[in-house]
Design a protein around this motif. Structure first.
Motif, PDB file in Angstrom:
ATOM      1  N   ASP A 102      35.070  73.084  12.379  1.00 32.19           N
ATOM      2  CA  ASP A 102      36.417  73.433  12.001  1.00 32.19           C
ATOM      3  C   ASP A 102      37.543  72.295  11.664  1.00 32.19           C
ATOM      4  O   ASP A 102      38.459  72.264  11.223  1.00 32.19           O
ATOM      5  N   GLY A 103      36.937  71.091  11.889  1.00 35.17           N
ATOM      6  CA  GLY A 103      37.546  70.018  11.574  1.00 35.17           C
ATOM      7  C   GLY A 103      38.809  69.412  12.696  1.00 35.17           C
ATOM      8  O   GLY A 103      39.342  68.441  12.181  1.00 35.17           O
ATOM      9  N   TRP A 104      38.873  70.202  13.537  1.00 30.30           N
ATOM     10  CA  TRP A 104      40.012  69.933  14.719  1.00 30.30           C
ATOM     11  C   TRP A 104      39.437  69.105  15.692  1.00 30.30           C
ATOM     12  O   TRP A 104      40.324  68.248  16.356  1.00 30.30           O
ATOM     13  N   ASP A 105      38.362  68.900  16.019  1.00 34.62           N
ATOM     14  CA  ASP A 105      37.877  68.189  16.977  1.00 34.62           C
ATOM     15  C   ASP A 105      36.496  67.623  16.700  1.00 34.62           C
ATOM     16  O   ASP A 105      35.987  67.450  15.536  1.00 34.62           O
ATOM     17  N   TYR A 106      35.697  66.817  17.663  1.00 40.12           N
ATOM     18  CA  TYR A 106      34.299  66.165  17.288  1.00 40.12           C
ATOM     19  C   TYR A 106      33.334  66.836  17.997  1.00 40.12           C
ATOM     20  O   TYR A 106      33.598  67.723  19.116  1.00 40.12           O
ATOM     21  N   GLU A 107      31.928  66.555  17.588  1.00 42.97           N
ATOM     22  CA  GLU A 107      31.000  67.113  18.322  1.00 42.97           C
ATOM     23  C   GLU A 107      30.165  65.991  18.937  1.00 42.97           C
ATOM     24  O   GLU A 107      30.023  64.849  18.150  1.00 42.97           O
ATOM     25  N   TYR A 108      29.568  65.898  20.040  1.00 47.93           N
ATOM     26  CA  TYR A 108      29.021  64.894  20.762  1.00 47.93           C
ATOM     27  C   TYR A 108      27.383  65.369  20.975  1.00 47.93           C
ATOM     28  O   TYR A 108      27.232  66.634  21.450  1.00 47.93           O
ATOM     29  N   CYS A 109      26.621  64.494  20.940  1.00 46.49           N
ATOM     30  CA  CYS A 109      25.037  64.560  21.301  1.00 46.49           C
ATOM     31  C   CYS A 109      24.466  63.407  21.429  1.00 46.49           C
ATOM     32  O   CYS A 109      24.857  62.227  20.958  1.00 46.49           O
ATOM     33  N   LEU A 110      23.377  63.345  22.262  1.00 48.63           N
ATOM     34  CA  LEU A 110      22.514  62.248  22.449  1.00 48.63           C
ATOM     35  C   LEU A 110      21.251  62.460  22.029  1.00 48.63           C
ATOM     36  O   LEU A 110      20.229  62.947  22.825  1.00 48.63           O
ATOM     37  N   PRO A 111      20.795  62.141  20.723  1.00 47.18           N
ATOM     38  CA  PRO A 111      19.478  62.383  20.231  1.00 47.18           C
ATOM     39  C   PRO A 111      18.307  61.718  20.927  1.00 47.18           C
ATOM     40  O   PRO A 111      17.210  62.203  21.044  1.00 47.18           O
ATOM     41  N   ASN A 112      18.604  60.528  21.471  1.00 46.05           N
ATOM     42  CA  ASN A 112      17.565  59.569  22.212  1.00 46.05           C
ATOM     43  C   ASN A 112      18.146  58.959  23.257  1.00 46.05           C
ATOM     44  O   ASN A 112      19.119  58.086  23.035  1.00 46.05           O
ATOM     45  N   VAL A 113      17.418  59.052  24.608  1.00 46.78           N
ATOM     46  CA  VAL A 113      17.991  58.209  25.516  1.00 46.78           C
ATOM     47  C   VAL A 113      16.788  57.633  26.220  1.00 46.78           C
ATOM     48  O   VAL A 113      15.660  58.101  26.620  1.00 46.78           O
ATOM     49  N   VAL A 114      16.428  56.387  26.270  1.00 39.10           N
ATOM     50  CA  VAL A 114      15.246  55.475  26.847  1.00 39.10           C
ATOM     51  C   VAL A 114      15.826  54.733  28.095  1.00 39.10           C
ATOM     52  O   VAL A 114      16.637  54.104  27.951  1.00 39.10           O
ATOM     53  N   PHE A 115      15.069  55.131  29.267  1.00 35.41           N
ATOM     54  CA  PHE A 115      15.514  54.258  30.239  1.00 35.41           C
ATOM     55  C   PHE A 115      14.126  53.709  30.899  1.00 35.41           C
ATOM     56  O   PHE A 115      13.229  54.446  31.220  1.00 35.41           O
ATOM     57  N   ASN A 116      13.971  52.225  30.906  1.00 41.09           N
ATOM     58  CA  ASN A 116      12.886  51.776  31.255  1.00 41.09           C
ATOM     59  C   ASN A 116      11.811  52.064  30.484  1.00 41.09           C
ATOM     60  O   ASN A 116      10.654  52.401  31.120  1.00 41.09           O
ATOM     61  N   ASN A 117      11.700  52.158  29.384  1.00 43.64           N
ATOM     62  CA  ASN A 117      10.751  52.423  28.393  1.00 43.64           C
ATOM     63  C   ASN A 117      10.288  53.965  28.657  1.00 43.64           C
ATOM     64  O   ASN A 117       9.167  54.102  28.015  1.00 43.64           O
ATOM     65  N   LYS A 118      11.053  54.662  28.955  1.00 46.38           N
ATOM     66  CA  LYS A 118      10.724  56.087  29.208  1.00 46.38           C
ATOM     67  C   LYS A 118      11.630  57.002  28.557  1.00 46.38           C
ATOM     68  O   LYS A 118      13.065  56.714  28.840  1.00 46.38           O
ATOM     69  N   LYS A 119      11.449  57.913  27.671  1.00 46.39           N
ATOM     70  CA  LYS A 119      12.216  58.692  26.938  1.00 46.39           C
ATOM     71  C   LYS A 119      12.660  59.821  27.912  1.00 46.39           C
ATOM     72  O   LYS A 119      12.050  60.373  28.561  1.00 46.39           O
TER      73      LYS A 119
END
Length: 528
Positions: free
Chosen positions: A88-105
């Motif tokens: 709708d152009g009034w706000d933003y969409e947020y997402c986390l496609p990839n999160v790696v912690f200590n070489n583990k996805k």
């Protein structure tokens, strides 16, 4: 225990273009919490980034741009944050496609993920934020991280560099003479501590040294240093104004004015003692003890007055020196007044000490002899009262001594009461002047204007609100800082070298008065 993921992102990122994010990654073993602190954004590839103490921990995408996967594989900690306008152009969409912690996805759908947008300029400039929770407070860690990288995050103009350089050199010119004077006053402190002016000179130099060193280290004025610097300026201005006002209205020499007032005090005390030597308030006192004590105190008063007359030539020179210190500020003038008050009332203090000691000895004697009638005595070795069998001659002498002390007590009590009241009045007035001097040193004018204008430096309270774009997989929070209450702001802006005076212990004072112990002004623990 469920896995939790916490990601802090600056609010300004939503208006930035895509790039690599720098920050810090930590792990809270107690709460099984993985934390990504995002601090800054760089658009160059990691190998071309300028040297920084922060690590590359991910990539920020403001849209649908692609990312180099080879760069992502080289890092054991990585978070890919995507922010794009909503449909709708009034706000933003947020997402986390990839999160790696200590070489583990990480599978963000199988864990509780929280994205917090924080106001980085406020955290960078705040001086009042404090940790009120246990260890592991996320906002405290974030604040410490942001403020430690302040020079990397803030872009300084040429004017700011020139200002910091000039300020550093200017403060250094004053620092070296202050350090030399501080060494001198430290050696003379065993003598200076008996004078209010001497203590104030020592404290003033220590406070000035602290301010100069702090300004040189920070290359700018902060709340504490700016507040104290402005207080010094106002202190000196008020001191000069009051001196000119006194010189305009008072034509006599200061030493003659002091002697005239001291003479009035002497005459008043003589009249008071002569009244006590009679029948004060209709009380019939012991004539011999009353006459002896009255003449003894009158002799001390006359001796002190003769001493002041002999010192008159030296008083003229002393007042010239005191006027030089008086030009340094009104706080110096208050310290001089406290010393002059102690000088003028010294004979009153001596009489109070004599009366208090005599009253204390008689009271202890009556208390000890009273145990004789109960068949007991005090054991000082074991600090207790034991039973005791007294002989006839001991009972006779004890009874006779108890009777003598008891009938002499009203005479001693009258003198003790009168001069204890005078001592309390003197201590109360000197304490009022000392507290006034303390508040003049910490005048919160600079801090008040900062607080009134809601400067970032006066923020201390974290306000967290739920963002409307939350989803089942991602909780989004918005963090802002609120200006601290005025009372907390003023309390936190007192210089580090100035220690508040202790509160008045009324129970201790009352106990000292009852048992005839000497009363002393309240002193700070760091000097006395």
């Amino acid at each position: 225990m469920t896995n939790n993921l916490l990601i802090f992102v600056p609010q300004a990122f939503r208006a930035e273009r895509s790039g690599y994010i720098l920050g810090k990654v930590t792990y809270d073993t107690c709460n099984n919490l993985k934390k990504f602190y995002v601090v800054s954004l760089r658009r160059l590839p990691p190998r071309e980034l300028p040297k920084s103490t922060l690590n590359v921990i991910g990539y920020y995408s403001n849209g649908n741009d692609a990312i180099d996967e080879t760069v992502e594989r080289k890092h054991s900690y990585w978070v890919h944050i995507v922010i794009k306008p909503s449909k709708d152009g009034w706000d933003y969409e947020y997402c986390l496609p990839n999160v790696v912690f200590n070489n583990k996805k990480l599978d963000t759908s199988a864990m509780r993920t929280i994205l917090i947008f924080y106001d980085q300029p406020v955290l960078r400039e705040t001086e009042l934020f404090e940790n009120k929770t246990a260890l592991g407070d996320h906002f405290q860690e974030l604040t410490m991280l942001v403020q430690s990288k302040r020079d990397e995050l803030r872009i300084k103009s040429r004017f700011v560099h020139i200002w910091e350089t000039l300020l550093t050199y200017y403060m250094s010119l004053y620092l070296y003479p202050i350090l030399l004077l501080c060494k001198i006053t430290d050696r003379l402190l065993p003598v200076l501590k008996y004078s209010s002016l001497g203590l104030h000179i020592h404290d003033w130099l220590e406070n000035a040294k602290w301010m100069l060193v702090t300004v040189i280290q920070n290359k700018n004025f902060q709340l504490k240093t700016g507040n104290y610097a402005l207080a010094i300026v106002i202190d000196i201005a008020l001191g000069i104004y009051i001196l000119r006002l006194l010189q305009y209205y008072i034509e006599d020499q200061p030493s003659q004015l002091l002697l005239d007032n001291a003479e009035k005090v002497v005459e008043t005390l003589k009249d008071l003692i002569n009244w006590l030597m009679g029948v004060p308030a209709g009380l019939k006192l012991n004539h011999a003890l009353n006459n002896t004590m009255g003449k003894f105190f009158l002799y001390h008063i006359q001796l002190w007055w003769t001493f002041l007359l002999l010192l008159k030539p030296l008083l003229d020179l002393a007042f010239e020196v005191l006027l030089l210190f008086g030009r340094l500020g009104i706080t110096f003038q208050i310290s001089i007044i406290v010393d002059l008050l102690a000088l003028v009332s010294f004979h009153t203090y001596c009489i109070y000490v004599y009366a208090a000691r005599l009253f204390n000895i008689q009271l202890k004697g009556i208390t000890a002899l009273f145990r004789l009638f109960l068949g007991k005595k005090k054991n000082p070795l074991r600090e207790r009262v034991d039973s005791c069998q007294y002989q006839t001659d001991q009972l006779f002498i004890g009874t006779l001594s108890f009777t003598i002390l008891l009938f002499l007590m009203p005479t001693t009590w009258v003198y003790y009461t009168v001069f204890t009241l005078l001592r309390l009045m003197s201590i109360a007035f000197a304490g009022f002047l000392t507290r006034l001097k303390f508040y003049l040193q910490i005048m919160p004018i600079y801090t008040f204007w900062k607080w009134l204008l809601q400067s970032y430096s006066t923020c201390s309270i974290v306000d967290i609100k739920l963002h409307p774009c939350c989803t089942e997989e991602l909780t989004i929070l918005s963090m802002t800082m609120v200006v601290a209450p005025w009372r907390l702001t003023w309390k936190k802006c007192i210089p580090d070298t100035i220690i508040c005076y202790p509160s008045i212990e009324w129970c201790t004072i009352l106990n000292n008065i009852i048992w005839g112990h000497l009363l002393y002004p309240l002193r700070r623990n760091n000097l006395h």
